[in-house]
Scaffold this active site. Structure first.
Site, mmCIF file in Angstrom:
data_model
loop_
_atom_site.group_PDB
_atom_site.id
_atom_site.type_symbol
_atom_site.label_atom_id
_atom_site.label_comp_id
_atom_site.label_asym_id
_atom_site.label_seq_id
_atom_site.Cartn_x
_atom_site.Cartn_y
_atom_site.Cartn_z
ATOM 1 C CB ILE A 1 -2.732 -7.438 -6.861
ATOM 2 C CG1 ILE A 1 -2.393 -8.668 -7.392
ATOM 3 C CG2 ILE A 1 -3.696 -7.463 -5.622
ATOM 4 C CD1 ILE A 1 -1.381 -9.701 -6.497
ATOM 5 N NE ARG A 2 -6.645 -2.806 -3.226
ATOM 6 C CZ ARG A 2 -6.927 -1.305 -3.119
ATOM 7 N NH1 ARG A 2 -7.972 -0.827 -3.636
ATOM 8 N NH2 ARG A 2 -6.381 -0.750 -2.100
ATOM 9 C CG HIS B 1 2.524 -7.727 -7.680
ATOM 10 N ND1 HIS B 1 3.101 -7.172 -6.451
ATOM 11 C CD2 HIS B 1 1.273 -6.896 -7.929
ATOM 12 C CE1 HIS B 1 2.123 -6.286 -6.090
ATOM 13 N NE2 HIS B 1 0.997 -6.043 -6.872
ATOM 14 C CB CYS C 1 2.470 -3.088 -7.405
ATOM 15 S SG CYS C 1 0.603 -2.766 -7.441
ATOM 16 C CD GLU D 1 6.087 -8.897 -6.324
ATOM 17 O OE1 GLU D 1 6.530 -8.596 -7.497
ATOM 18 O OE2 GLU D 1 5.300 -8.419 -5.688
ATOM 19 C CD GLU E 1 -3.081 0.425 -0.010
ATOM 20 O OE1 GLU E 1 -3.080 -0.880 -0.476
ATOM 21 O OE2 GLU E 1 -3.609 1.238 -0.964
ATOM 22 C CB SER E 2 1.737 3.592 -2.632
ATOM 23 O OG SER E 2 0.560 4.282 -2.857
ATOM 24 N NE ARG F 1 -2.585 4.776 -4.160
ATOM 25 C CZ ARG F 1 -2.599 5.081 -2.941
ATOM 26 N NH1 ARG F 1 -2.845 6.079 -2.553
ATOM 27 N NH2 ARG F 1 -3.146 3.914 -2.101
HETATM 28 N N1 GLN Z 1 -3.484 -0.489 -4.407
HETATM 29 C C1 GLN Z 1 -2.064 -0.164 -3.920
HETATM 30 C C2 GLN Z 1 -1.693 1.350 -3.926
HETATM 31 O O1 GLN Z 1 -2.257 2.035 -4.541
HETATM 32 C C3 GLN Z 1 -0.985 -0.832 -4.853
HETATM 33 C C4 GLN Z 1 -1.171 -2.228 -4.853
HETATM 34 C C5 GLN Z 1 -0.058 -3.383 -4.811
HETATM 35 O O2 GLN Z 1 0.998 -2.643 -4.552
HETATM 36 N N2 GLN Z 1 -0.353 -4.582 -5.214
HETATM 37 O O3 GLN Z 1 -0.778 1.704 -3.161
#
Ligand code: GLN
Length: 203
Positions: free
Chosen positions: A147-148, A184, A77, A186, A47-48, A103
Site C-alpha cells: 500500500i503506497r 503489510h 512499510c 499484519e 505515514e513515515s 518512498r
Molecule cells: N507511503 C507511506 C510513506 O511514505 C508508507 C505507506 C504505508 O506505510 N502503507 O511513509
C-alpha cells in the site's frame, strides 16, 4: 516475551491482533520509558513523516536508536522507511538499518497491489492459520500486500536481502535482529513473518 508496537500513528492495532493470536501480549508504545520492559518492537505502516515527527516530539528518537542496537525491531512499510539510513528526503529517520529506500516507489495511481513472494527465510517457521495438506510445499509463497509502498533500493553493509519481486526489486531485508518489509504482513492471515520476527527476538 513482551513485544511492543509503536502506537504513534498507522496500523499498530492490526499488529497487536496478530501478536495476540500467536500467543504474545502486545504493548502499545508511546513513551520512552515503555521500551525498558520490552524484548522487541514493531514499527507499523502509516505515514513515515508523521511517525518520525511524532517520535521526535515524544522524545523517542534516541531511545529507539539505543533499543535497536540491543534488541529486535521490525518495520513494516512506513516503519521500514523509519528504520532506514536514507529515504532521499529530509525527515526524521532512526538510521539503524543500512538500507536506502524510495518512498511511494510504485506511484500514486496504482498505489496498492498484492503479489506472491518467494521468501526462503520463512522455511524456518510455519503458518499457524494454515493446515498443511499432504504433499504441499513446506515453504509456500507469501502473499504480500503493498500500500503506497517503498522499495528498498540498496541493501548495504551487514544488511541482507530477504525477498524480491519477480523483477528483482527488493521488498524485504534483514540486518541481524533488525527486519524491514515494504509490505503489510499484519493485513493477512499468514503469520509467518510475525513468527519469524519472534525468532529474531529470541535469537
Ligand atoms: N507511503 C507511506 C510513506 O511514505 C508508507 C505507506 C504505508 O506505510 N502503507 O511513509
Amino acid at each position: 516475551m513482551k513485544i511492543g508496537v509503536l502506537a504513534l500513528q498507522g496500523d499498530f492495532a492490526e499488529h497487536a491482533v496478530i501478536l495476540q493470536r500467536i500467543g504474545v501480549e502486545p504493548v502499545e508504545v508511546r513513551l520512552p520509558a515503555q521500551l525498558e520492559e520490552l524484548d522487541g518492537l514493531i514499527i507499523p505502516g502509516g505515514e513515515s513523516t508523521t511517525i518520525g515527527k511524532l517520535a521526535n516530539d515524544f522524545g523517542l528518537i534516541e531511545p529507539l536508536r539505543q533499543f535497536g542496537t540491543r534488541k529486535a525491531i521490525w518495520g513494516t512499510c512506513a516503519g521500514a522507511i523509519f528504520l532506514s539510513k536514507d529515504a532521499h528526503r529530509q525527515q526524521p529517520l532512526l538510521g539503524l538499518m543500512d538500507i536506502q529506500v524510495e518512498r511511494n516507489a510504485f506511484g500514486r495511481q496504482v498505489a496498492s497491489f498484492e503479489t506472491d513472494l518467494d521468501v526462503p527465510a520463512l522455511a524456518e517457521v510455519t503458518n499457524s492459520h494454515h493446515h498443511q495438506q499432504e504433499g504441499e510445499q513446506s515453504n509456500p509463497p507469501y502473499h504480500a500486500i503493498f500500500i503506497r509502498a517503498p522499495l528498498i533500493e540498496k541493501v548495504q553493509g551487514n544488511a541482507q536481502v530477504l525477498a524480491r519481486l519477480e523483477n528483482g526489486q527488493i521488498v524485504a531485508a534483514q540486518q541481524g535482529h533488525l527486519l524491514a518489509t515494504s509490505f503489510h504482513p499484519e493485513l493477512t492471515q499468514d503469520d509467518r513473518f510475525h513468527r519469524y520476527f519472534l525468532k529474531l527476538v529470541q535469537a
